[in-house]
Design a protein around this motif. Structure first.
Motif, PDB file in Angstrom:
ATOM      1  N   LEU A 188       3.975 -34.368   6.658  1.00 36.03           N
ATOM      2  CA  LEU A 188       3.569 -34.496   8.178  1.00 36.03           C
ATOM      3  C   LEU A 188       4.500 -35.551   8.745  1.00 36.03           C
ATOM      4  CD1 LEU A 188      -0.291 -34.451   8.115  1.00 36.03           C
ATOM      5  CD2 LEU A 188       1.431 -32.707   9.301  1.00 36.03           C
ATOM      6  N   MET A 189       4.878 -36.602   8.248  1.00 36.63           N
ATOM      7  CA  MET A 189       5.933 -37.659   8.584  1.00 36.63           C
ATOM      8  C   MET A 189       7.168 -36.948   8.856  1.00 36.63           C
ATOM      9  SD  MET A 189       4.564 -41.286   7.234  1.00 36.63           S
ATOM     10  CE  MET A 189       4.224 -40.775   5.521  1.00 36.63           C
ATOM     11  N   ARG A 190       7.552 -36.138   7.876  1.00 32.80           N
ATOM     12  CA  ARG A 190       9.049 -35.652   7.870  1.00 32.80           C
ATOM     13  C   ARG A 190       9.218 -34.742   8.839  1.00 32.80           C
ATOM     14  NH1 ARG A 190       8.628 -35.659   2.097  1.00 32.80           N
ATOM     15  NH2 ARG A 190       7.989 -33.684   2.147  1.00 32.80           N
ATOM     16  N   GLU A 191       7.903 -33.684   9.008  1.00 33.43           N
ATOM     17  CA  GLU A 191       7.848 -32.966  10.105  1.00 33.43           C
ATOM     18  C   GLU A 191       8.144 -33.429  11.570  1.00 33.43           C
ATOM     19  OE1 GLU A 191       4.698 -29.615  12.045  1.00 33.43           O
ATOM     20  OE2 GLU A 191       4.444 -30.248  10.096  1.00 33.43           O
ATOM     21  N   PHE A 192       7.503 -34.478  11.858  1.00 37.11           N
ATOM     22  CA  PHE A 192       7.633 -35.273  12.996  1.00 37.11           C
ATOM     23  C   PHE A 192       8.625 -36.326  13.095  1.00 37.11           C
ATOM     24  CE2 PHE A 192       3.561 -33.051  12.929  1.00 37.11           C
ATOM     25  CZ  PHE A 192       3.755 -32.180  13.869  1.00 37.11           C
ATOM     26  N   GLY A 193       9.411 -36.533  12.154  1.00 34.95           N
ATOM     27  CA  GLY A 193      10.280 -37.708  12.128  1.00 34.95           C
ATOM     28  C   GLY A 193       9.759 -39.164  12.400  1.00 34.95           C
ATOM     29  N   THR A 194       8.355 -39.335  11.927  1.00 40.17           N
ATOM     30  CA  THR A 194       7.748 -40.662  11.925  1.00 40.17           C
ATOM     31  C   THR A 194       7.901 -41.417  10.793  1.00 40.17           C
ATOM     32  OG1 THR A 194       5.359 -39.745  11.367  1.00 40.17           O
ATOM     33  CG2 THR A 194       6.071 -39.576  13.580  1.00 40.17           C
ATOM     34  N   GLU A 195       7.812 -42.638  11.054  1.00 42.06           N
ATOM     35  CA  GLU A 195       7.618 -43.502   9.736  1.00 42.06           C
ATOM     36  C   GLU A 195       6.299 -44.065   9.394  1.00 42.06           C
ATOM     37  OE1 GLU A 195      10.578 -44.609   8.248  1.00 42.06           O
ATOM     38  OE2 GLU A 195      11.714 -43.406   9.852  1.00 42.06           O
ATOM     39  N   PRO A 196       6.069 -44.382   8.389  1.00 39.78           N
ATOM     40  CA  PRO A 196       4.662 -44.876   7.754  1.00 39.78           C
ATOM     41  C   PRO A 196       4.116 -45.938   8.925  1.00 39.78           C
ATOM     42  CG  PRO A 196       6.316 -44.635   5.910  1.00 39.78           C
ATOM     43  CD  PRO A 196       7.156 -44.525   7.072  1.00 39.78           C
ATOM     44  N   GLU A 197       4.825 -46.888   9.271  1.00 39.31           N
ATOM     45  CA  GLU A 197       4.179 -47.725   9.951  1.00 39.31           C
ATOM     46  C   GLU A 197       3.805 -47.558  11.518  1.00 39.31           C
ATOM     47  OE1 GLU A 197       8.689 -48.402  10.060  1.00 39.31           O
ATOM     48  OE2 GLU A 197       7.040 -48.078   8.682  1.00 39.31           O
ATOM     49  N   ARG A 198       4.352 -46.012  11.601  1.00 39.47           N
ATOM     50  CA  ARG A 198       4.035 -45.474  13.047  1.00 39.47           C
ATOM     51  C   ARG A 198       2.865 -44.454  12.699  1.00 39.47           C
ATOM     52  NH1 ARG A 198       5.223 -48.058  17.597  1.00 39.47           N
ATOM     53  NH2 ARG A 198       5.475 -46.472  18.783  1.00 39.47           N
ATOM     54  N   THR A 199       2.189 -44.249  11.611  1.00 45.83           N
ATOM     55  CA  THR A 199       1.525 -43.330  11.385  1.00 45.83           C
ATOM     56  C   THR A 199       0.050 -43.738  10.923  1.00 45.83           C
ATOM     57  OG1 THR A 199       3.189 -41.839  10.451  1.00 45.83           O
ATOM     58  CG2 THR A 199       0.963 -41.261   9.991  1.00 45.83           C
ATOM     59  N   LEU A 200      -0.916 -43.227  11.375  1.00 46.57           N
ATOM     60  CA  LEU A 200      -2.303 -43.676  11.157  1.00 46.57           C
ATOM     61  C   LEU A 200      -3.154 -42.399  10.491  1.00 46.57           C
ATOM     62  CD1 LEU A 200      -4.673 -45.527  11.474  1.00 46.57           C
ATOM     63  CD2 LEU A 200      -5.102 -44.669  13.749  1.00 46.57           C
ATOM     64  N   MET A 201      -3.966 -42.479   9.312  1.00 44.84           N
ATOM     65  CA  MET A 201      -4.768 -41.672   8.874  1.00 44.84           C
ATOM     66  C   MET A 201      -6.296 -42.152   9.285  1.00 44.84           C
ATOM     67  SD  MET A 201      -5.180 -38.973   7.112  1.00 44.84           S
ATOM     68  CE  MET A 201      -6.718 -38.191   6.677  1.00 44.84           C
ATOM     69  N   ILE A 202      -6.912 -41.149   9.771  1.00 50.18           N
ATOM     70  CA  ILE A 202      -8.543 -41.372   9.687  1.00 50.18           C
ATOM     71  C   ILE A 202      -9.438 -40.536   8.854  1.00 50.18           C
ATOM     72  CG2 ILE A 202     -10.335 -41.277  11.690  1.00 50.18           C
ATOM     73  CD1 ILE A 202      -8.015 -41.759  13.613  1.00 50.18           C
ATOM     74  N   GLY A 203     -10.139 -41.266   8.132  1.00 51.97           N
ATOM     75  CA  GLY A 203     -10.847 -40.119   7.316  1.00 51.97           C
ATOM     76  C   GLY A 203     -12.252 -40.863   6.939  1.00 51.97           C
ATOM     77  N   ASP A 204     -13.203 -39.971   6.551  1.00 51.27           N
ATOM     78  CA  ASP A 204     -14.602 -40.419   5.882  1.00 51.27           C
ATOM     79  C   ASP A 204     -14.541 -40.828   4.596  1.00 51.27           C
ATOM     80  OD1 ASP A 204     -14.307 -37.611   5.574  1.00 51.27           O
ATOM     81  OD2 ASP A 204     -16.429 -37.733   5.056  1.00 51.27           O
ATOM     82  N   THR A 205     -13.707 -40.483   3.687  1.00 50.33           N
ATOM     83  CA  THR A 205     -13.704 -40.974   2.399  1.00 50.33           C
ATOM     84  C   THR A 205     -12.540 -41.911   1.688  1.00 50.33           C
ATOM     85  OG1 THR A 205     -12.334 -39.077   1.701  1.00 50.33           O
ATOM     86  CG2 THR A 205     -14.549 -38.511   1.910  1.00 50.33           C
ATOM     87  N   THR A 206     -13.060 -42.168   0.670  1.00 49.87           N
ATOM     88  CA  THR A 206     -11.914 -43.396  -0.013  1.00 49.87           C
ATOM     89  C   THR A 206     -10.695 -42.235  -0.448  1.00 49.87           C
ATOM     90  OG1 THR A 206     -13.259 -42.625  -2.271  1.00 49.87           O
ATOM     91  CG2 THR A 206     -13.823 -44.670  -1.027  1.00 49.87           C
TER      92      THR A 206
END
Length: 222
Positions: free
Chosen positions: A155-173
């Motif tokens: 997904l980061m490659r698809e949108f050209g975003t860096e890890p520090e500009r990417t946030l993951m939200i989830g309910d599990t470890t």
């Protein structure tokens, strides 16, 4: 007039089941019934909930350690049978759709990173009439399952975003481990499959106890 606060994250990726979609209890029951159907010992609710978020094959094998591998295909079929009987009973958590619309209006890229199959995700997105809200999606059957970071890396490659500009939200470890493995920040939600006390070691920026809490944090910090 003061300038608007700069955006911290360009790409926000959401898990689906248990994060946006109120499906945890149904998935637990379907896992339990599928295992019993093929002659395995009925997993506890905790054991069935733990595997939510993994790819289906990985999840069912983990939930049914006494089922031999040559029965895994049948186990998957029985799970899908039970799940499809209940899929019309499921819905988004209250407030989830307005939250996504607000984030979209703020020009974040929105994505789904889920352990669901491509077919299952496409069906539910169509049923929920959410076309156009998500800019990208990844499912476990078209890439690596969680906690492998490949979904987020793609997904980061698809949108050209860096890890520090990417946030993951989830309910599990599994979600939070995937984010850590990808070098991304994460937010956990406590109203899904995993107990929130298991999140602390994975360093989420926030643990939201409701969709309203998640909305408040995202609008203030994302």
């Amino acid at each position: 007039m003061p300038s608007p606060r700069p955006r911290q994250f360009d790409l926000i990726a959401f898990d689906w089941d248990g994060t946006l979609y109120d499906s945890t209890a149904v998935i637990v029951r379907c896992i339990q019934r599928a295992v019993v159907d093929v002659g395995g010992a009925r997993p506890s609710e905790q054991a069935a909930a733990y595997v939510i978020g993994m790819s289906l094959g990985q999840a069912l094998a983990r939930a049914a350690p006494d089922v031999p591998p040559d029965r895994y295909a049948e186990l998957g079929q029985r799970y899908r049978h039970h799940y499809y009987q209940h899929q019309n009973d499921l819905s988004l958590f209250g407030g989830a759709l307005p939250l996504l619309q607000e984030l979209k209006a703020r020009h974040h890229w929105l994505a789904v990173a889920t352990g669901k199959s491509r077919r299952s995700l496409d069906e539910v997105l169509q049923a929920q009439e959410m076309h156009g809200l998500f800019d990208g999606t990844r499912t476990a059957d078209e890439t690596a399952g969680k906690p492998d970071p490949r979904m987020l890396l793609e997904l980061m490659r698809e949108f050209g975003t860096e890890p520090e500009r990417t946030l993951m939200i989830g309910d599990t470890t599994h979600d939070l481990e995937m984010a850590r493995n990808a070098g991304c920040a994460a937010v956990g939600v406590s109203y899904g499959a995993h107990a929130p006390d298991s999140f602390d070691a994975l360093g989420p920026l926030h643990i939201a106890h409701s969709v309203a809490d998640l909305r408040h944090w995202l609008l203030a910090h994302a």
